[in-house]
Design an enzyme around this catalytic site. Structure first.
Site, mmCIF file in Angstrom:
data_model
loop_
_atom_site.group_PDB
_atom_site.id
_atom_site.type_symbol
_atom_site.label_atom_id
_atom_site.label_comp_id
_atom_site.label_asym_id
_atom_site.label_seq_id
_atom_site.Cartn_x
_atom_site.Cartn_y
_atom_site.Cartn_z
ATOM 1 N N ASP A 2 31.366 66.401 26.472
ATOM 2 C CA ASP A 2 31.176 67.628 27.008
ATOM 3 C C ASP A 2 30.927 68.685 25.601
ATOM 4 O OD1 ASP A 2 30.246 69.606 28.527
ATOM 5 O OD2 ASP A 2 32.114 70.049 29.548
ATOM 6 N N HIS A 19 22.732 67.780 21.555
ATOM 7 C CA HIS A 19 22.650 66.488 22.024
ATOM 8 C C HIS A 19 22.337 65.609 20.998
ATOM 9 C CE1 HIS A 19 23.364 68.106 26.056
ATOM 10 N NE2 HIS A 19 21.766 68.405 26.143
ATOM 11 N N LEU A 113 33.814 44.931 21.267
ATOM 12 C CA LEU A 113 33.991 46.141 22.125
ATOM 13 C C LEU A 113 32.723 46.251 23.207
ATOM 14 C CD1 LEU A 113 34.686 49.246 22.234
ATOM 15 C CD2 LEU A 113 32.950 49.461 20.863
HETATM 16 C C1 FPP Z 1 27.027 67.398 28.061
HETATM 17 O O1 FPP Z 1 27.389 68.586 26.985
HETATM 18 C C2 FPP Z 1 26.540 66.610 27.556
HETATM 19 C C3 FPP Z 1 25.312 65.741 28.166
HETATM 20 C C4 FPP Z 1 24.963 66.114 29.400
HETATM 21 C C5 FPP Z 1 24.474 64.604 27.372
HETATM 22 C C6 FPP Z 1 25.391 63.948 26.493
HETATM 23 C C7 FPP Z 1 24.452 62.906 25.677
HETATM 24 C C8 FPP Z 1 24.817 62.747 24.510
HETATM 25 C C9 FPP Z 1 25.951 62.700 23.835
HETATM 26 C C10 FPP Z 1 23.551 62.118 23.772
HETATM 27 C C11 FPP Z 1 22.933 60.772 24.435
HETATM 28 C C12 FPP Z 1 24.060 59.738 24.346
HETATM 29 C C13 FPP Z 1 23.779 58.394 24.503
HETATM 30 C C14 FPP Z 1 24.997 57.450 24.668
HETATM 31 C C15 FPP Z 1 22.522 57.928 24.537
HETATM 32 P P1 FPP Z 1 26.618 69.885 27.714
HETATM 33 O O2 FPP Z 1 25.156 69.946 27.451
HETATM 34 O O3 FPP Z 1 27.020 69.959 29.333
HETATM 35 O O4 FPP Z 1 27.158 70.956 27.048
HETATM 36 P P2 FPP Z 1 27.690 72.465 27.164
HETATM 37 O O5 FPP Z 1 28.880 72.377 28.449
HETATM 38 O O6 FPP Z 1 28.169 72.948 26.053
HETATM 39 O O7 FPP Z 1 26.423 73.113 27.595
#
Ligand code: FPP
Length: 243
Positions: A2, A19, A113
Site C-alpha cells: 500500500d 505503481h 522461493l
Molecule cells: C496499493 O497502493 C497498490 C495497488 C493497488 C497495486 C499494487 C501494484 C503494484 C505494486 C504493481 C504491480 C505488481 C506486480 C507484482 C505485478 P494504493 O494505490 O492504494 O496507494 P494509496 O493508498 O497511497 O492510494
C-alpha cells in the site's frame, strides 16, 4: 503493497508513477527474500475490490501486470523463483490469463522461493471457493453439513500446500488486513509500517523480520508451554502440520 498513490502524490506525479515504482520495490524485495533464504513471499497486487478504482487506473494496472510477466519471468526463473498467482484470474483478458498460466508452468520446477501474486484476490472469495471445492470433492457434505470440518476447508483454500504465513507486512500506514489471506493469517504475526510501498527496501524488510524475531508465538498455548518446547499450529492437523 500500500501507498503507491500517496508516494506519487507527494511528488506531484500521477498515481501510476507510484505503481511503476512499486514494481521496482517488488523486484528488490524478491531479490532480498532469495538472499535471505525465505521460502515463500506472497504479494497482494490487486484485490477483488480494486475493480472499484477509476477505469483508467485499473486498465493501467492490468497493463503493468502484463508487462511485468513479459519482462521479469526469465529473471525470476534464473533466480530459482517459482511463480504462482492466486485469485479469480478468469476475470482477466485471455492474453493475461495465458501469460499467467505460461509463467507458472515455466517456473513450476523452481524451489528457491515461491513468489505468489494475489491478483483479483479476496479472502472472502478464497473461503467461498474452498467451500465449493470441498463440496465438489465430497458431495455428501452437502447432505451432511455437520460433517464439514476445518480440515476440509484447510485442504482447499489457496496456499493449502504452503506453510502458514509467519509474517504479514502492510506498508503505507493503514492498520488493517483488507480482505487479504483471511483464513491463512489466523496466527500470523502482523507488522505495519508507515513507509509507502515504493520506498520499501531490503533494510525495511530486515526491520520487519527483526520485529518478528522479538515475538513469542504461542498458538493458543501459555508461555510456560512454549518454553517447555510445545510448539506447532493450534488446532489443525494434516495439511498444515508440516509448516
Ligand atoms: C496499493 O497502493 C497498490 C495497488 C493497488 C497495486 C499494487 C501494484 C503494484 C505494486 C504493481 C504491480 C505488481 C506486480 C507484482 C505485478 P494504493 O494505490 O492504494 O496507494 P494509496 O493508498 O497511497 O492510494
Amino acid at each position: 503493497m500500500d501507498g503507491n498513490g500517496r508516494w506519487a502524490k507527494k511528488r506531484h506525479l500521477p498515481r501510476f508513477a507510484g505503481h511503476k515504482r512499486g514494481v521496482d520495490a517488488v523486484r528488490s524485495t524478491v531479490r532480498a527474500c532469495v538472499r535471505r533464504n525465505i521460502s515463500h513471499l506472497t504479494l497482494f497486487a490487486f484485490s477483488s475490490e480494486n475493480w472499484r478504482r477509476p477505469a483508467e487506473e485499473v486498465s493501467l494496472l492490468m497493463k503493468l501486470f502484463r508487462a511485468v510477466l513479459e519482462r521479469d519471468v526469465d529473471v525470476l526463473h534464473e533466480q530459482g523463483v517459482r511463480l504462482r498467482v492466486i485469485g479469480d484470474i478468469e476475470a482477466f483478458d485471455d492474453h493475461l490469463q495465458n501469460l499467467i498460466l505460461r509463467s507458472m508452468e515455466r517456473t513450476a520446477g523452481n524451489t528457491r522461493l515461491t513468489l505468489t501474486i494475489a491478483a483479483n484476490y479476496g479472502g472472502h472469495w478464497d473461503i467461498a471457493q474452498a467451500v465449493r471445492r470441498a463440496l465438489a470433492e465430497t458431495p455428501e457434505l452437502a447432505v451432511h453439513p455437520e460433517r464439514i470440518t476445518e480440515a476440509h476447508l484447510a485442504r482447499h483454500v489457496t496456499l493449502a500446500d504452503a506453510p502458514e504465513p509467519d509474517l504479514f507486512i502492510r506498508t503505507g500506514g493503514e492498520q488493517r488486513i483488507s480482505n487479504f489471506l483471511l483464513w491463512q493469517l489466523a496466527y500470523t504475526e502482523l507488522y505495519f509500517t508507515d513507509t509507502f510501498w515504493p520506498d520499501f527496501s531490503p533494510a525495511e524488510l530486515d526491520k520487519a523480520i527483526a520485529s518478528y524475531q522479538q515475538r513469542e508465538r504461542r498458538f493458543g498455548r501459555t508461555s510456560e508451554q512454549v518454553e517447555a518446547g510445545e510448539t506447532g499450529p493450534p488446532y489443525l492437523s494434516g495439511a498444515h502440520t508440516e509448516c
